[in-house]
Design a protein around this motif. Structure first.
Motif, mmCIF file in Angstrom:
data_model
loop_
_atom_site.group_PDB
_atom_site.id
_atom_site.type_symbol
_atom_site.label_atom_id
_atom_site.label_comp_id
_atom_site.label_asym_id
_atom_site.label_seq_id
_atom_site.Cartn_x
_atom_site.Cartn_y
_atom_site.Cartn_z
ATOM 1 N N ILE A 57 16.563 69.361 108.568
ATOM 2 C CA ILE A 57 14.825 68.585 107.725
ATOM 3 C C ILE A 57 15.652 67.201 108.057
ATOM 4 O O ILE A 57 16.081 66.325 108.668
ATOM 5 N N ASN A 58 13.991 66.868 107.679
ATOM 6 C CA ASN A 58 13.469 65.849 108.655
ATOM 7 C C ASN A 58 13.801 64.826 107.626
ATOM 8 O O ASN A 58 13.968 63.698 107.830
ATOM 9 N N ASP A 59 12.378 64.948 106.893
ATOM 10 C CA ASP A 59 11.907 63.884 106.367
ATOM 11 C C ASP A 59 11.179 64.397 104.862
ATOM 12 O O ASP A 59 11.361 65.839 104.903
ATOM 13 N N MET A 90 30.519 75.693 93.099
ATOM 14 C CA MET A 90 29.616 75.539 94.077
ATOM 15 C C MET A 90 28.408 75.022 93.170
ATOM 16 O O MET A 90 27.982 75.324 92.141
ATOM 17 N N LYS A 91 27.576 74.107 93.295
ATOM 18 C CA LYS A 91 26.441 73.248 92.219
ATOM 19 C C LYS A 91 25.668 73.894 92.480
ATOM 20 O O LYS A 91 24.962 74.759 93.369
ATOM 21 N N VAL A 92 24.591 74.391 92.050
ATOM 22 C CA VAL A 92 23.693 74.716 91.895
ATOM 23 C C VAL A 92 21.879 74.061 92.004
ATOM 24 O O VAL A 92 21.437 73.159 91.422
ATOM 25 N N VAL A 93 21.006 73.844 93.229
ATOM 26 C CA VAL A 93 19.920 72.949 93.386
ATOM 27 C C VAL A 93 18.595 73.820 92.519
ATOM 28 O O VAL A 93 18.348 74.721 93.410
ATOM 29 N N ILE A 94 17.726 73.421 91.935
ATOM 30 C CA ILE A 94 17.053 73.796 90.965
ATOM 31 C C ILE A 94 15.331 72.911 91.914
ATOM 32 O O ILE A 94 15.551 71.688 91.263
ATOM 33 N N LEU A 95 14.884 72.913 92.279
ATOM 34 C CA LEU A 95 13.198 72.822 93.252
ATOM 35 C C LEU A 95 12.108 72.860 91.826
ATOM 36 O O LEU A 95 12.207 73.681 91.325
ATOM 37 N N ALA A 96 12.380 71.237 90.937
ATOM 38 C CA ALA A 96 11.623 71.137 90.148
ATOM 39 C C ALA A 96 10.155 70.235 90.127
ATOM 40 O O ALA A 96 9.969 69.452 89.097
ATOM 41 N N GLY A 97 10.278 70.135 90.839
ATOM 42 C CA GLY A 97 8.808 69.011 91.761
ATOM 43 C C GLY A 97 7.719 68.452 91.612
ATOM 44 O O GLY A 97 6.674 67.727 92.307
ATOM 45 N N GLY A 98 6.823 70.398 92.051
ATOM 46 C CA GLY A 98 6.060 70.321 92.097
ATOM 47 C C GLY A 98 4.658 70.586 91.288
ATOM 48 O O GLY A 98 5.363 70.316 90.824
ATOM 49 N N PHE A 99 3.982 70.242 91.697
ATOM 50 C CA PHE A 99 2.713 70.473 90.852
ATOM 51 C C PHE A 99 1.850 71.397 89.787
ATOM 52 O O PHE A 99 1.150 71.409 88.854
ATOM 53 N N GLY A 100 2.586 72.156 90.780
ATOM 54 C CA GLY A 100 1.681 74.138 89.656
ATOM 55 C C GLY A 100 0.286 73.553 89.529
ATOM 56 O O GLY A 100 0.236 74.569 88.090
ATOM 57 N N THR A 101 -0.115 73.528 90.577
ATOM 58 C CA THR A 101 -1.620 73.446 90.445
ATOM 59 C C THR A 101 -1.678 75.055 89.969
ATOM 60 O O THR A 101 -3.356 74.793 88.992
ATOM 61 N N ARG A 102 -1.136 76.075 90.592
ATOM 62 C CA ARG A 102 -1.663 77.868 89.868
ATOM 63 C C ARG A 102 -1.606 78.185 89.084
ATOM 64 O O ARG A 102 -2.671 78.909 88.387
ATOM 65 N N ILE A 103 -0.801 77.350 88.192
ATOM 66 C CA ILE A 103 -0.691 77.323 86.926
ATOM 67 C C ILE A 103 -1.325 76.377 86.196
ATOM 68 O O ILE A 103 -1.117 75.463 84.941
ATOM 69 N N VAL A 146 14.900 68.307 99.613
ATOM 70 C CA VAL A 146 16.702 69.448 99.317
ATOM 71 C C VAL A 146 17.390 67.895 100.215
ATOM 72 O O VAL A 146 18.198 67.553 99.775
ATOM 73 N N LYS A 147 16.796 67.715 101.133
ATOM 74 C CA LYS A 147 17.331 66.431 101.489
ATOM 75 C C LYS A 147 17.662 65.239 101.351
ATOM 76 O O LYS A 147 18.944 64.500 101.160
ATOM 77 N N ARG A 148 17.178 65.086 99.734
ATOM 78 C CA ARG A 148 17.003 63.601 99.113
ATOM 79 C C ARG A 148 18.351 64.129 98.459
ATOM 80 O O ARG A 148 19.202 63.028 97.089
ATOM 81 N N ILE A 149 18.971 65.074 97.655
ATOM 82 C CA ILE A 149 19.810 65.489 97.091
ATOM 83 C C ILE A 149 21.172 65.580 98.159
ATOM 84 O O ILE A 149 21.999 65.369 96.950
ATOM 85 N N LYS A 150 21.295 65.268 99.015
ATOM 86 C CA LYS A 150 22.436 64.991 99.813
ATOM 87 C C LYS A 150 23.991 64.311 99.693
ATOM 88 O O LYS A 150 25.346 64.753 98.758
ATOM 89 N N PRO A 151 23.508 63.382 98.786
ATOM 90 C CA PRO A 151 24.773 62.152 98.394
ATOM 91 C C PRO A 151 24.998 62.795 96.643
ATOM 92 O O PRO A 151 26.646 62.817 96.346
ATOM 93 N N TYR A 152 24.171 64.195 96.322
ATOM 94 C CA TYR A 152 25.163 64.981 94.658
ATOM 95 C C TYR A 152 25.673 66.534 95.473
ATOM 96 O O TYR A 152 26.555 66.515 94.458
ATOM 97 N N PHE A 181 24.607 71.700 88.005
ATOM 98 C CA PHE A 181 23.167 71.919 88.393
ATOM 99 C C PHE A 181 23.252 70.473 88.892
ATOM 100 O O PHE A 181 22.622 69.320 88.423
ATOM 101 N N VAL A 182 21.638 70.268 89.875
ATOM 102 C CA VAL A 182 21.143 69.150 89.978
ATOM 103 C C VAL A 182 19.922 69.747 90.330
ATOM 104 O O VAL A 182 19.552 70.492 91.279
ATOM 105 N N ILE A 183 19.142 68.954 90.061
ATOM 106 C CA ILE A 183 17.537 69.579 89.730
ATOM 107 C C ILE A 183 17.076 68.347 90.293
ATOM 108 O O ILE A 183 17.029 66.906 89.962
ATOM 109 N N CYS A 184 15.521 68.861 90.643
ATOM 110 C CA CYS A 184 14.827 67.700 92.347
ATOM 111 C C CYS A 184 13.807 68.086 91.007
ATOM 112 O O CYS A 184 12.829 68.834 90.873
ATOM 113 N N LEU A 185 13.030 66.475 90.442
ATOM 114 C CA LEU A 185 12.639 65.838 90.133
ATOM 115 C C LEU A 185 12.052 65.636 91.031
ATOM 116 O O LEU A 185 11.642 64.815 91.669
#
Length: 258
Positions: A202-204, A1-14, A112-118, A49-53
């Protein structure tokens, strides 16, 4: 089972740290928190792993492009015309890492929608690139398989921010509680398990995962909570980062399962 990690946010609070690098690359114990998260999954045998940049994603690409160098002792030999590099005592995790550009301003659901091919139309795990826990990943996956729904979210009861006084009916102080549990509510701690059909919710790029997709899964009775009573800590602020760093330095990092 693959592990997807959300790693693309701006992190404004830090922003004290994230103005230089993406939040998942902020270090705890001289290693990016992203590395710590991956080590948690790897300790249970999940190494794909699939990492969302997104924001400053090239930092993450460069980190993995040179990962083998980071983990090795090296000798650079300049005595010949052709420079040679000798690796000593090299070690690297048995990871397969796919790095996906999911857009600078894309919301969590859109990423998450964008990593569908992976994900090869298979069940997959998903978590945020800024939170660590000692959640038992194998038990989480088994729980997901047993209930048969489309989605599982790990839920926790966070500690309160301040200490509390234990009072009797006469307002006499009986003792102190350090950061007691909150008001009884369970919150979203990430560490999801999803069937591939979740992507249909998920729409878009503008879709926020925590809003319509999860809300609609809940309305359709397709979302279950895996209650975790152990350690969980996000790194939202510099204060959180310093807290995690202190735990690591003291050798008391509960998420260190390896």
């Amino acid at each position: 089972m693959k592990v997807v990690i959300l790693a693309g946010g701006f992190g404004t609070r830090i922003s004290e740290e994230s103005h230089l690098r993406p939040k998942p690359m902020i270090e705890i114990g001289e290693r990016p928190i992203l590395w710590h998260i991956m080590k948690i999954y790897s300790s249970f045998g999940f190494n794909d792993f699939v990492i969302c940049l997104g924001y400053k994603g090239y930092y993450i690409k460069e980190y993995f492009a040179h990962y083998f160098l980071h983990e090795s002792d090296l000798t650079f030999d300049f005595r010949n015309d052709n420079e040679s590099i000798i690796h000593h005592n090299h070690s690297a995790e048995p990871w397969r890492v796919t790095l996906v550009n999911t857009g600078l301003n894309t919301m969590t659901g859109g990423r998450v929608k964008r990593i569908k091919p992976y994900i090869d139309n298979q069940p997959f795990m998903l978590t945020y690139g800024d939170g660590v826990s000692n959640v038992n990943i194998k038990e989480l996956v088994e729980y997901h398989k047993l209930h048969g729904k489309l989605a599982t979210v790990t839920s926790v009861q966070p500690g309160g921010r301040f200490g509390a006084l234990d009072l009797n009916d006469n307002d006499q102080v009986l003792g102190f509680q350090e950061k007691p549990k909150g008001d009884g509510y369970w919150i979203n701690a990430g560490f999801f398990v999803f069937q591939p059909e979740v992507l249909d919710y998920i729409n878009d790029d503008s879709t926020i995962l925590e809003q319509e997709p999860l809300e609609n899964l809940s309305k359709n009775s397709e979302l279950m909570a895996y209650k975790h009573n152990g350690f969980w800590q996000p790194m939202d602020t510099l204060r959180d980062k310093n807290y995690l760093e202190d735990l690591w330095k003291k050798g008391n990092a509960p998420w260190k399962l390896w």
